[in-house]
Design a protein around this motif. Sequence first.
Motif, PDB file in Angstrom:
ATOM      1  N   GLN A  89       0.835  -1.205   0.000  1.00  0.00           N
ATOM      2  CA  GLN A  89       0.000   0.000   0.000  1.00  0.00           C
ATOM      3  C   GLN A  89       0.870   1.255   0.000  1.00  0.00           C
ATOM      4  OE1 GLN A  89      -0.634   2.434   2.536  1.00  0.00           O
ATOM      5  NE2 GLN A  89      -2.205   3.427   1.271  1.00  0.00           N
ATOM      6  N   SER A  90       2.003   1.193   0.687  1.00  0.00           N
ATOM      7  CA  SER A  90       2.854   2.374   0.820  1.00  0.00           C
ATOM      8  C   SER A  90       3.555   2.759  -0.479  1.00  0.00           C
ATOM      9  CB  SER A  90       3.897   2.156   1.923  1.00  0.00           C
ATOM     10  OG  SER A  90       4.924   1.266   1.506  1.00  0.00           O
ATOM     11  N   VAL A  91       3.661   1.838  -1.438  1.00  0.00           N
ATOM     12  CA  VAL A  91       4.286   2.173  -2.722  1.00  0.00           C
ATOM     13  C   VAL A  91       3.251   2.341  -3.835  1.00  0.00           C
ATOM     14  CG1 VAL A  91       6.514   1.154  -2.171  1.00  0.00           C
ATOM     15  CG2 VAL A  91       4.785  -0.255  -3.294  1.00  0.00           C
ATOM     16  N   GLY A  92       1.978   2.466  -3.450  1.00  0.00           N
ATOM     17  CA  GLY A  92       0.961   2.820  -4.417  1.00  0.00           C
ATOM     18  C   GLY A  92       0.207   1.688  -5.055  1.00  0.00           C
ATOM     19  N   VAL A  93       0.291   0.483  -4.500  1.00  0.00           N
ATOM     20  CA  VAL A  93      -0.419  -0.660  -5.082  1.00  0.00           C
ATOM     21  C   VAL A  93      -1.924  -0.512  -4.882  1.00  0.00           C
ATOM     22  CG1 VAL A  93      -0.827  -3.155  -4.803  1.00  0.00           C
ATOM     23  CG2 VAL A  93       1.509  -2.263  -4.951  1.00  0.00           C
ATOM     24  N   ASP A  94      -2.681  -0.803  -5.944  1.00  0.00           N
ATOM     25  CA  ASP A  94      -4.140  -0.734  -5.909  1.00  0.00           C
ATOM     26  C   ASP A  94      -4.776  -2.113  -5.791  1.00  0.00           C
ATOM     27  OD1 ASP A  94      -4.336   2.193  -6.608  1.00  0.00           O
ATOM     28  OD2 ASP A  94      -3.334   1.468  -8.412  1.00  0.00           O
ATOM     29  N   TYR A  95      -4.221  -3.101  -6.496  1.00  0.00           N
ATOM     30  CA  TYR A  95      -4.759  -4.457  -6.548  1.00  0.00           C
ATOM     31  C   TYR A  95      -3.685  -5.452  -6.100  1.00  0.00           C
ATOM     32  CZ  TYR A  95      -8.835  -3.120  -9.453  1.00  0.00           C
ATOM     33  OH  TYR A  95     -10.004  -2.588  -9.929  1.00  0.00           O
ATOM     34  N   VAL A  96      -4.120  -6.531  -5.454  1.00  0.00           N
ATOM     35  CA  VAL A  96      -3.192  -7.605  -5.055  1.00  0.00           C
ATOM     36  C   VAL A  96      -3.804  -8.945  -5.426  1.00  0.00           C
ATOM     37  CG1 VAL A  96      -1.889  -8.675  -3.190  1.00  0.00           C
ATOM     38  CG2 VAL A  96      -2.371  -6.208  -3.109  1.00  0.00           C
ATOM     39  N   ILE A  97      -3.022  -9.770  -6.116  1.00  0.00           N
ATOM     40  CA  ILE A  97      -3.440 -11.143  -6.414  1.00  0.00           C
ATOM     41  C   ILE A  97      -3.216 -12.009  -5.185  1.00  0.00           C
ATOM     42  CG2 ILE A  97      -2.975 -13.208  -7.791  1.00  0.00           C
ATOM     43  CD1 ILE A  97      -2.003 -11.411 -10.040  1.00  0.00           C
ATOM     44  N   VAL A  98      -4.200 -12.823  -4.856  1.00  0.00           N
ATOM     45  CA  VAL A  98      -4.064 -13.833  -3.804  1.00  0.00           C
ATOM     46  C   VAL A  98      -4.604 -15.157  -4.352  1.00  0.00           C
ATOM     47  CG1 VAL A  98      -4.992 -14.604  -1.566  1.00  0.00           C
ATOM     48  CG2 VAL A  98      -4.148 -12.263  -1.830  1.00  0.00           C
ATOM     49  N   GLY A  99      -3.881 -16.238  -4.095  1.00  0.00           N
ATOM     50  CA  GLY A  99      -4.370 -17.561  -4.456  1.00  0.00           C
ATOM     51  C   GLY A  99      -4.082 -17.993  -5.874  1.00  0.00           C
ATOM     52  N   ALA A 112      -6.785 -21.768   4.356  1.00  0.00           N
ATOM     53  CA  ALA A 112      -6.686 -20.954   5.573  1.00  0.00           C
ATOM     54  C   ALA A 112      -5.676 -19.822   5.392  1.00  0.00           C
ATOM     55  CB  ALA A 112      -6.303 -21.831   6.758  1.00  0.00           C
ATOM     56  N   LEU A 113      -4.531 -20.132   4.799  1.00  0.00           N
ATOM     57  CA  LEU A 113      -3.518 -19.110   4.560  1.00  0.00           C
ATOM     58  C   LEU A 113      -4.043 -18.035   3.615  1.00  0.00           C
ATOM     59  CD1 LEU A 113      -0.555 -18.136   4.872  1.00  0.00           C
ATOM     60  CD2 LEU A 113      -0.035 -19.469   2.818  1.00  0.00           C
ATOM     61  N   LEU A 114      -4.739 -18.467   2.576  1.00  0.00           N
ATOM     62  CA  LEU A 114      -5.263 -17.509   1.605  1.00  0.00           C
ATOM     63  C   LEU A 114      -6.340 -16.629   2.220  1.00  0.00           C
ATOM     64  CD1 LEU A 114      -5.343 -19.770  -1.564  1.00  0.00           C
ATOM     65  CD2 LEU A 114      -3.591 -18.139  -0.866  1.00  0.00           C
ATOM     66  N   ALA A 115      -7.103 -17.162   3.143  1.00  0.00           N
ATOM     67  CA  ALA A 115      -8.087 -16.346   3.857  1.00  0.00           C
ATOM     68  C   ALA A 115      -7.388 -15.239   4.644  1.00  0.00           C
ATOM     69  CB  ALA A 115      -8.922 -17.222   4.782  1.00  0.00           C
ATOM     70  N   GLN A 116      -6.257 -15.562   5.280  1.00  0.00           N
ATOM     71  CA  GLN A 116      -5.493 -14.553   6.019  1.00  0.00           C
ATOM     72  C   GLN A 116      -4.950 -13.486   5.075  1.00  0.00           C
ATOM     73  OE1 GLN A 116      -2.821 -17.568   7.994  1.00  0.00           O
ATOM     74  NE2 GLN A 116      -3.206 -16.283   9.781  1.00  0.00           N
ATOM     75  N   ILE A 129      -7.690  -9.446  -5.897  1.00  0.00           N
ATOM     76  CA  ILE A 129      -7.969 -10.346  -7.024  1.00  0.00           C
ATOM     77  C   ILE A 129      -7.745 -11.756  -6.515  1.00  0.00           C
ATOM     78  CG2 ILE A 129      -7.360 -11.078  -9.355  1.00  0.00           C
ATOM     79  CD1 ILE A 129      -6.326  -8.257  -9.893  1.00  0.00           C
ATOM     80  N   PHE A 130      -8.833 -12.473  -6.271  1.00  0.00           N
ATOM     81  CA  PHE A 130      -8.738 -13.812  -5.692  1.00  0.00           C
ATOM     82  C   PHE A 130      -8.877 -14.851  -6.804  1.00  0.00           C
ATOM     83  CE2 PHE A 130     -10.280 -17.708  -3.780  1.00  0.00           C
ATOM     84  CZ  PHE A 130      -9.412 -17.850  -2.703  1.00  0.00           C
ATOM     85  N   ARG A 153     -15.515 -20.906  -0.646  1.00  0.00           N
ATOM     86  CA  ARG A 153     -16.130 -21.008   0.681  1.00  0.00           C
ATOM     87  C   ARG A 153     -15.084 -20.972   1.790  1.00  0.00           C
ATOM     88  NH1 ARG A 153     -21.421 -21.761   0.698  1.00  0.00           N
ATOM     89  NH2 ARG A 153     -22.451 -22.741  -1.105  1.00  0.00           N
ATOM     90  N   GLU A 154     -13.980 -21.675   1.595  1.00  0.00           N
ATOM     91  CA  GLU A 154     -12.986 -21.797   2.662  1.00  0.00           C
ATOM     92  C   GLU A 154     -12.128 -20.548   2.837  1.00  0.00           C
ATOM     93  OE1 GLU A 154     -12.690 -24.317   4.787  1.00  0.00           O
ATOM     94  OE2 GLU A 154     -14.392 -25.335   3.846  1.00  0.00           O
ATOM     95  N   SER A 155     -12.010 -19.733   1.794  1.00  0.00           N
ATOM     96  CA  SER A 155     -11.119 -18.573   1.882  1.00  0.00           C
ATOM     97  C   SER A 155     -11.820 -17.221   1.915  1.00  0.00           C
ATOM     98  CB  SER A 155     -10.127 -18.588   0.704  1.00  0.00           C
ATOM     99  OG  SER A 155      -9.261 -19.695   0.771  1.00  0.00           O
ATOM    100  N   LEU A 156     -13.027 -17.125   1.342  1.00  0.00           N
ATOM    101  CA  LEU A 156     -13.660 -15.814   1.210  1.00  0.00           C
ATOM    102  C   LEU A 156     -15.011 -15.664   1.895  1.00  0.00           C
ATOM    103  CD1 LEU A 156     -13.029 -14.789  -2.519  1.00  0.00           C
ATOM    104  CD2 LEU A 156     -11.639 -14.282  -0.510  1.00  0.00           C
ATOM    105  N   PHE A 157     -15.723 -16.758   2.103  1.00  0.00           N
ATOM    106  CA  PHE A 157     -17.122 -16.621   2.502  1.00  0.00           C
ATOM    107  C   PHE A 157     -17.335 -16.305   3.975  1.00  0.00           C
ATOM    108  CE2 PHE A 157     -19.555 -18.798  -1.224  1.00  0.00           C
ATOM    109  CZ  PHE A 157     -19.033 -17.834  -2.086  1.00  0.00           C
TER     110      PHE A 157
END
Length: 256
Positions: A89-99, A112-116, A129-130, A153-157
Amino acid sequence: MRKKIVAGNWKMNTTLAEGQALASEIIHMVEDETDRSVQVVLIPPFTHLYPINKLIGSLRKKHIYLGAQDCSAHEKGAYTGEVSAAMLQSVGVDYVIVGHSERREYHAENHALLAQKARRVLEHGMQLIFCCGEPLSVREAGNYLEYVEAQLRESLFELEADLWEHIVIAYEPVWAIGTGKTATPEQAQEVHAYIRSLIAERYDKALAHEVSILYGGSCKPENAAELFAQADIDGGLIGGASLKSRSFVDIIKACQ
Protein backbone atom coordinates in the motif's frame (compact mmCIF):
# COMPACT_ATOMS: atom_id res chain seq x y z
CA MET A 1 -22.63 -1.79 -13.63
CA ARG A 2 -19.76 -4.03 -12.66
CA LYS A 3 -16.27 -3.06 -13.74
CA LYS A 4 -14.55 -4.37 -16.85
CA ILE A 5 -10.96 -5.20 -15.93
CA VAL A 6 -7.95 -6.47 -17.84
CA ALA A 7 -5.00 -7.22 -15.57
CA GLY A 8 -1.54 -8.20 -16.79
CA ASN A 9 0.37 -10.56 -14.49
CA TRP A 10 4.01 -10.43 -15.56
CA LYS A 11 5.01 -13.20 -13.10
CA MET A 12 8.82 -13.53 -12.71
CA ASN A 13 9.70 -11.80 -15.96
CA THR A 14 11.53 -8.61 -17.02
CA THR A 15 14.42 -6.74 -15.51
CA LEU A 16 13.62 -3.32 -14.12
CA ALA A 17 14.65 -1.60 -17.36
CA GLU A 18 12.61 -4.05 -19.45
CA GLY A 19 9.63 -3.66 -17.16
CA GLN A 20 9.72 0.13 -17.29
CA ALA A 21 9.90 0.01 -21.09
CA LEU A 22 6.97 -2.41 -21.30
CA ALA A 23 4.86 -0.37 -18.88
CA SER A 24 5.59 2.83 -20.78
CA GLU A 25 4.58 1.23 -24.09
CA ILE A 26 1.33 -0.11 -22.63
CA ILE A 27 0.42 3.18 -20.95
CA HIS A 28 0.91 5.19 -24.13
CA MET A 29 -0.96 2.66 -26.29
CA VAL A 30 -3.87 2.55 -23.84
CA GLU A 31 -4.06 6.35 -23.92
CA ASP A 32 -3.87 6.53 -27.72
CA GLU A 33 -5.97 3.53 -28.76
CA THR A 34 -8.65 2.76 -26.18
CA ASP A 35 -11.83 4.42 -24.99
CA ARG A 36 -10.71 4.01 -21.36
CA SER A 37 -13.85 2.12 -20.38
CA VAL A 38 -11.75 -0.82 -19.14
CA GLN A 39 -9.70 -0.73 -15.96
CA VAL A 40 -6.15 -1.76 -16.84
CA VAL A 41 -3.99 -3.25 -14.08
CA LEU A 42 -0.24 -3.70 -14.49
CA ILE A 43 1.10 -6.40 -12.14
CA PRO A 44 4.92 -6.46 -12.36
CA PRO A 45 7.43 -8.14 -10.01
CA PHE A 46 7.81 -6.55 -6.56
CA THR A 47 11.10 -4.86 -7.58
CA HIS A 48 9.31 -2.82 -10.24
CA LEU A 49 6.32 -1.56 -8.25
CA TYR A 50 7.56 1.85 -7.13
CA PRO A 51 9.08 2.99 -10.45
CA ILE A 52 6.11 1.74 -12.47
CA ASN A 53 3.76 3.56 -10.11
CA LYS A 54 5.70 6.72 -11.02
CA LEU A 55 5.20 5.96 -14.72
CA ILE A 56 1.46 5.54 -14.24
CA GLY A 57 1.42 8.89 -12.48
CA SER A 58 -1.78 10.89 -12.71
CA LEU A 59 -3.52 8.11 -14.65
CA ARG A 60 -3.58 6.07 -11.47
CA LYS A 61 -7.05 5.91 -9.94
CA LYS A 62 -8.59 6.80 -13.31
CA HIS A 63 -8.22 3.83 -15.64
CA ILE A 64 -4.68 2.45 -15.19
CA TYR A 65 -3.82 0.78 -11.90
CA LEU A 66 -0.89 -0.91 -10.20
CA GLY A 67 -1.08 -4.47 -8.90
CA ALA A 68 1.10 -6.83 -6.87
CA GLN A 69 1.43 -10.57 -7.44
CA ASP A 70 1.09 -11.64 -3.80
CA CYS A 71 1.41 -10.44 -0.23
CA SER A 72 2.24 -11.90 3.15
CA ALA A 73 -0.39 -13.18 5.56
CA HIS A 74 1.62 -11.47 8.32
CA GLU A 75 1.32 -7.82 9.23
CA LYS A 76 5.07 -7.38 9.94
CA GLY A 77 7.94 -9.04 11.76
CA ALA A 78 10.71 -11.60 11.36
CA TYR A 79 9.54 -13.13 8.08
CA THR A 80 12.55 -12.94 5.78
CA GLY A 81 11.64 -12.52 2.13
CA GLU A 82 7.99 -11.67 2.77
CA VAL A 83 6.30 -8.47 1.57
CA SER A 84 3.44 -7.15 3.70
CA ALA A 85 0.18 -5.55 2.61
CA ALA A 86 1.23 -2.34 4.36
CA MET A 87 4.43 -2.23 2.31
CA LEU A 88 2.49 -2.70 -0.91
CA GLN A 89 0.00 0.00 0.00
CA SER A 90 2.85 2.37 0.82
CA VAL A 91 4.29 2.17 -2.72
CA GLY A 92 0.96 2.82 -4.42
CA VAL A 93 -0.42 -0.66 -5.08
CA ASP A 94 -4.14 -0.73 -5.91
CA TYR A 95 -4.76 -4.46 -6.55
CA VAL A 96 -3.19 -7.61 -5.05
CA ILE A 97 -3.44 -11.14 -6.41
CA VAL A 98 -4.06 -13.83 -3.80
CA GLY A 99 -4.37 -17.56 -4.46
CA HIS A 100 -2.80 -17.78 -7.90
CA SER A 101 -2.51 -21.40 -9.02
CA GLU A 102 1.29 -21.17 -9.07
CA ARG A 103 1.35 -20.07 -5.42
CA ARG A 104 -1.01 -22.89 -4.51
CA GLU A 105 1.05 -25.47 -6.37
CA TYR A 106 4.67 -24.40 -5.79
CA HIS A 107 4.28 -22.93 -2.30
CA ALA A 108 1.54 -25.20 -0.93
CA GLU A 109 -0.72 -22.29 -0.04
CA ASN A 110 -3.93 -23.63 1.51
CA HIS A 111 -7.41 -22.19 2.04
CA ALA A 112 -6.69 -20.95 5.57
CA LEU A 113 -3.52 -19.11 4.56
CA LEU A 114 -5.26 -17.51 1.60
CA ALA A 115 -8.09 -16.35 3.86
CA GLN A 116 -5.49 -14.55 6.02
CA LYS A 117 -3.84 -12.97 2.98
CA ALA A 118 -7.19 -11.81 1.62
CA ARG A 119 -8.02 -10.19 4.94
CA ARG A 120 -4.66 -8.36 5.02
CA VAL A 121 -5.19 -6.92 1.54
CA LEU A 122 -8.66 -5.66 2.38
CA GLU A 123 -7.63 -4.26 5.75
CA HIS A 124 -5.12 -2.05 3.97
CA GLY A 125 -7.66 -0.62 1.55
CA MET A 126 -6.51 -2.40 -1.60
CA GLN A 127 -8.55 -4.36 -4.11
CA LEU A 128 -8.28 -8.14 -3.92
CA ILE A 129 -7.97 -10.35 -7.02
CA PHE A 130 -8.74 -13.81 -5.69
CA CYS A 131 -7.84 -16.70 -7.99
CA CYS A 132 -9.62 -20.01 -8.12
CA GLY A 133 -9.68 -22.89 -10.58
CA GLU A 134 -9.18 -26.59 -11.10
CA PRO A 135 -6.31 -28.77 -12.37
CA LEU A 136 -6.74 -31.17 -15.29
CA SER A 137 -7.39 -34.21 -13.07
CA VAL A 138 -10.35 -32.49 -11.42
CA ARG A 139 -11.72 -31.24 -14.73
CA GLU A 140 -11.56 -34.75 -16.20
CA ALA A 141 -13.18 -36.26 -13.09
CA GLY A 142 -16.12 -33.90 -13.59
CA ASN A 143 -16.22 -32.39 -10.10
CA TYR A 144 -14.64 -29.04 -11.02
CA LEU A 145 -17.59 -26.95 -9.80
CA GLU A 146 -17.36 -28.47 -6.33
CA TYR A 147 -13.60 -27.89 -6.34
CA VAL A 148 -13.97 -24.18 -7.13
CA GLU A 149 -16.79 -23.88 -4.62
CA ALA A 150 -14.53 -25.19 -1.83
CA GLN A 151 -11.83 -22.65 -2.73
CA LEU A 152 -14.29 -19.79 -2.39
CA ARG A 153 -16.13 -21.01 0.68
CA GLU A 154 -12.99 -21.80 2.66
CA SER A 155 -11.12 -18.57 1.88
CA LEU A 156 -13.66 -15.81 1.21
CA PHE A 157 -17.12 -16.62 2.50
CA GLU A 158 -16.37 -15.59 6.08
CA LEU A 159 -15.77 -12.02 4.90
CA GLU A 160 -18.34 -9.34 5.66
CA ALA A 161 -20.66 -8.42 2.79
CA ASP A 162 -19.47 -4.81 2.62
CA LEU A 163 -15.94 -5.96 1.76
CA TRP A 164 -17.10 -7.52 -1.51
CA GLU A 165 -17.09 -4.19 -3.30
CA HIS A 166 -13.29 -4.52 -3.06
CA ILE A 167 -13.07 -8.12 -4.35
CA VAL A 168 -12.52 -9.38 -7.89
CA ILE A 169 -12.58 -13.09 -8.68
CA ALA A 170 -10.31 -14.58 -11.33
CA TYR A 171 -11.24 -18.04 -12.60
CA GLU A 172 -8.12 -19.77 -13.91
CA PRO A 173 -8.56 -23.32 -15.20
CA VAL A 174 -5.09 -24.62 -14.34
CA TRP A 175 -5.19 -27.08 -17.24
CA ALA A 176 -5.41 -24.15 -19.66
CA ILE A 177 -2.46 -22.09 -18.38
CA GLY A 178 0.71 -22.31 -20.44
CA THR A 179 -0.44 -25.55 -22.07
CA GLY A 180 -1.77 -24.14 -25.32
CA LYS A 181 -5.24 -25.31 -24.28
CA THR A 182 -8.00 -22.82 -23.66
CA ALA A 183 -11.38 -23.37 -22.10
CA THR A 184 -14.11 -22.80 -24.65
CA PRO A 185 -16.21 -19.69 -24.03
CA GLU A 186 -19.03 -22.02 -22.94
CA GLN A 187 -16.81 -23.87 -20.46
CA ALA A 188 -15.56 -20.59 -19.00
CA GLN A 189 -19.06 -19.11 -18.82
CA GLU A 190 -20.37 -22.17 -16.98
CA VAL A 191 -17.89 -21.71 -14.13
CA HIS A 192 -18.22 -17.93 -14.05
CA ALA A 193 -22.00 -18.21 -13.77
CA TYR A 194 -21.62 -20.82 -11.03
CA ILE A 195 -19.26 -18.57 -9.07
CA ARG A 196 -21.76 -15.72 -9.29
CA SER A 197 -24.55 -18.03 -8.11
CA LEU A 198 -22.47 -19.08 -5.09
CA ILE A 199 -21.90 -15.44 -4.10
CA ALA A 200 -25.62 -14.76 -4.50
CA GLU A 201 -26.45 -17.78 -2.34
CA ARG A 202 -24.00 -16.78 0.41
CA TYR A 203 -24.77 -13.05 0.34
CA ASP A 204 -27.43 -11.77 -2.10
CA LYS A 205 -28.13 -11.43 -5.81
CA ALA A 206 -27.52 -7.70 -5.96
CA LEU A 207 -24.06 -8.06 -4.44
CA ALA A 208 -23.22 -10.98 -6.73
CA HIS A 209 -24.26 -8.99 -9.79
CA GLU A 210 -21.71 -6.28 -8.94
CA VAL A 211 -18.68 -8.59 -8.51
CA SER A 212 -16.31 -8.62 -11.49
CA ILE A 213 -15.22 -12.14 -12.46
CA LEU A 214 -12.19 -12.40 -14.76
CA TYR A 215 -11.07 -15.27 -16.95
CA GLY A 216 -7.46 -16.34 -16.45
CA GLY A 217 -6.70 -19.25 -18.76
CA SER A 218 -4.49 -18.46 -21.77
CA CYS A 219 -6.54 -15.53 -23.02
CA LYS A 220 -5.07 -14.13 -26.25
CA PRO A 221 -6.08 -11.46 -28.79
CA GLU A 222 -7.45 -14.25 -30.98
CA ASN A 223 -9.97 -15.54 -28.43
CA ALA A 224 -10.50 -12.54 -26.14
CA ALA A 225 -13.58 -11.06 -27.82
CA GLU A 226 -15.46 -14.36 -27.80
CA LEU A 227 -14.62 -14.97 -24.15
CA PHE A 228 -15.52 -11.43 -23.08
CA ALA A 229 -18.85 -11.66 -24.91
CA GLN A 230 -20.07 -14.20 -22.34
CA ALA A 231 -22.59 -12.85 -19.84
CA ASP A 232 -20.55 -13.47 -16.69
CA ILE A 233 -17.01 -12.83 -17.96
CA ASP A 234 -15.98 -9.29 -17.07
CA GLY A 235 -12.41 -9.24 -18.35
CA GLY A 236 -9.20 -11.18 -18.00
CA LEU A 237 -6.20 -11.93 -15.82
CA ILE A 238 -3.59 -12.17 -18.55
CA GLY A 239 -0.25 -13.97 -18.24
CA GLY A 240 2.07 -14.45 -21.22
CA ALA A 241 0.19 -12.11 -23.55
CA SER A 242 0.66 -9.23 -21.08
CA LEU A 243 4.42 -9.30 -21.74
CA LYS A 244 3.86 -8.02 -25.29
CA SER A 245 2.37 -4.54 -25.39
CA ARG A 246 0.59 -5.08 -28.73
CA SER A 247 -1.07 -8.31 -27.61
CA PHE A 248 -2.06 -6.90 -24.23
CA VAL A 249 -3.61 -3.73 -25.65
CA ASP A 250 -5.49 -5.75 -28.27
CA ILE A 251 -7.01 -7.80 -25.43
CA ILE A 252 -7.99 -4.57 -23.65
CA LYS A 253 -9.65 -3.32 -26.85
CA ALA A 254 -11.54 -6.62 -27.15
CA CYS A 255 -12.94 -6.01 -23.65
CA GLN A 256 -14.37 -2.65 -24.71
